[in-house]
Scaffold this active site. Sequence first.
Site, mmCIF file in Angstrom:
data_model
loop_
_atom_site.group_PDB
_atom_site.id
_atom_site.type_symbol
_atom_site.label_atom_id
_atom_site.label_comp_id
_atom_site.label_asym_id
_atom_site.label_seq_id
_atom_site.Cartn_x
_atom_site.Cartn_y
_atom_site.Cartn_z
ATOM 1 C CG ASP A 1 59.390 43.153 37.334
ATOM 2 O OD1 ASP A 1 58.828 43.935 38.395
ATOM 3 O OD2 ASP A 1 58.950 42.806 36.326
ATOM 4 C CB CYS B 1 54.106 47.002 40.441
ATOM 5 S SG CYS B 1 54.361 45.605 41.842
ATOM 6 C CD GLU C 1 59.344 33.778 39.886
ATOM 7 O OE1 GLU C 1 58.592 33.338 40.554
ATOM 8 O OE2 GLU C 1 59.483 34.813 39.320
ATOM 9 C CB CYS D 1 37.907 52.045 37.303
ATOM 10 S SG CYS D 1 38.191 51.063 36.032
ATOM 11 C CB CYS E 1 32.207 52.406 34.631
ATOM 12 S SG CYS E 1 31.581 50.929 35.253
ATOM 13 C CB CYS F 1 33.769 45.266 32.861
ATOM 14 S SG CYS F 1 35.286 45.815 33.528
ATOM 15 C CE1 TYR G 1 61.899 38.688 44.235
ATOM 16 C CE2 TYR G 1 63.666 40.082 43.402
ATOM 17 C CZ TYR G 1 63.153 39.504 44.329
ATOM 18 O OH TYR G 1 63.699 39.644 45.749
ATOM 19 C CB CYS H 1 32.757 48.469 40.521
ATOM 20 S SG CYS H 1 34.213 47.528 39.954
#
Length: 471
Positions: A401, A428, A352, A86, A77, A179, A331, A83
């Site tokens: 989650d 995550c 949720e 990435c 890129c 992008c 969740y 940016c």
Amino acid sequence: MKRKKREALILHHIELATAGAKGASIGKTKEGKTVFVRNAVPGDVVDVQVTKKKSRFIEGNAIHIHQFSDLRTQPVCEHFGVCGGCKWQNMTYEAQLKFKEQEVKDHFERIGKIDVSDCLPILGSDEIYFYRNKLEFSFSNQRWITQEEIDSKVEIENKNALGFHIPGMWSKILDIQKCWLQPDPSNQIRLAVKEFADKNEYSFFDPVQQSGFLRNLMIRSTTTGEIMVLIQFFSEDESKRKALLNHLLELFPQITSLLFAINPKGNDSLYDLNIQTFAGQSHITEVMEGLQFRIGPKSFYQTNPKQALKLYEVARDFADLHGTERVYDLYTGTGTIAQFVSSQAAEVVGVESVQEAIDAAIDNAKLNQIKNCKFVCGDMKNVLNEEFILQNGKPDVIITDPPRDGMHKQVVESILNIEAPKIVYVSCNSATQARDLEILKEKYEVIKIQPVDMFPQTYHVENVVLLHLKS
């Protein structure tokens, strides 16, 4: 009397051994102090300009590379390094996977005090570019000027930008030419919008003065080829708005959902805006294992849909359902995991806190003719109590989650009290996951650990853990 400007502290010849928090490379000073270095790759030998100095560690930026790492690769890129996305595009994908897997292990050993000898090898992504199904771009009338442009001393006449925020600078937007995150026609749509706006002298948003016409562009896509485009306008100008939207329809007839919103607020948040459909449908539809999921402009859906399938397959395999189990999906969001496992369970109860997500989950379950899923809206720490268990039955399996912050301590304590035989924890953020698991160790043992790479070229990693109730 003016205070004398402090000279920047430079550390010389720092050898970087590994990668750590937020993708920084890690080295040591001669005295043994840990140094977190941005703009470098493990294996580099660098000079570091110090930006923060604490008693236990130092942070800084690599300003000169004496020796290049074997793990380096050429970024594809043109915006790399400016940016904010990435950040690992200058590292081979094999090395990225190695460091992501190691981060999970480090968090589990250091925070959770958990044995990781049985951690499964990380699941890599088949597609390492153009894997995202959603991007948001901001308009600005004062684009970010790169150092190369400053050094060239060429006067810049057009300072309009349509792109991403510079990290840590809410008012600065980098104009993006190409992008590598979202597949075509994402780039073509963005460039066409900017070209039309420049040609017709549309005013771009000024975040400082809170003025201008064009504010934000969101592009969403599906693996089935549907495309959603949403443009936020700071103020209404019907003739200009219609001209731009009709221009997009003419150039890109494949757009299936063309939306707009008028947003005079102080932020770009969609959730309290009245979003209107200009052409096509108000949503797009993603398909996963034959299940259909309608995605509106405000809906959450995993941004790497092909890798999300792998993630959900791991969660379902870990749950090891036989058709008789009651499953709690905590969740649940728009109920994606709940519906994904429903065919192998007797009943699934999704919880949720966001009502719009629950409404979408209910609609998607009807769309998929799934009748064994029930969805409840409420704050998890208040909902998950004895009364809830009495109403819905004790779960055989809990799938959770949570967001990046992990589970509230009251939720973890409620799970301990429920004593479901099996827990599948999707995360995550392996640091907060490890923190929660350290508490759950009181009654549960970790059986399997499976890292999954959802975001190639970044330092982010998902992780799935299977826990069994101790006998």
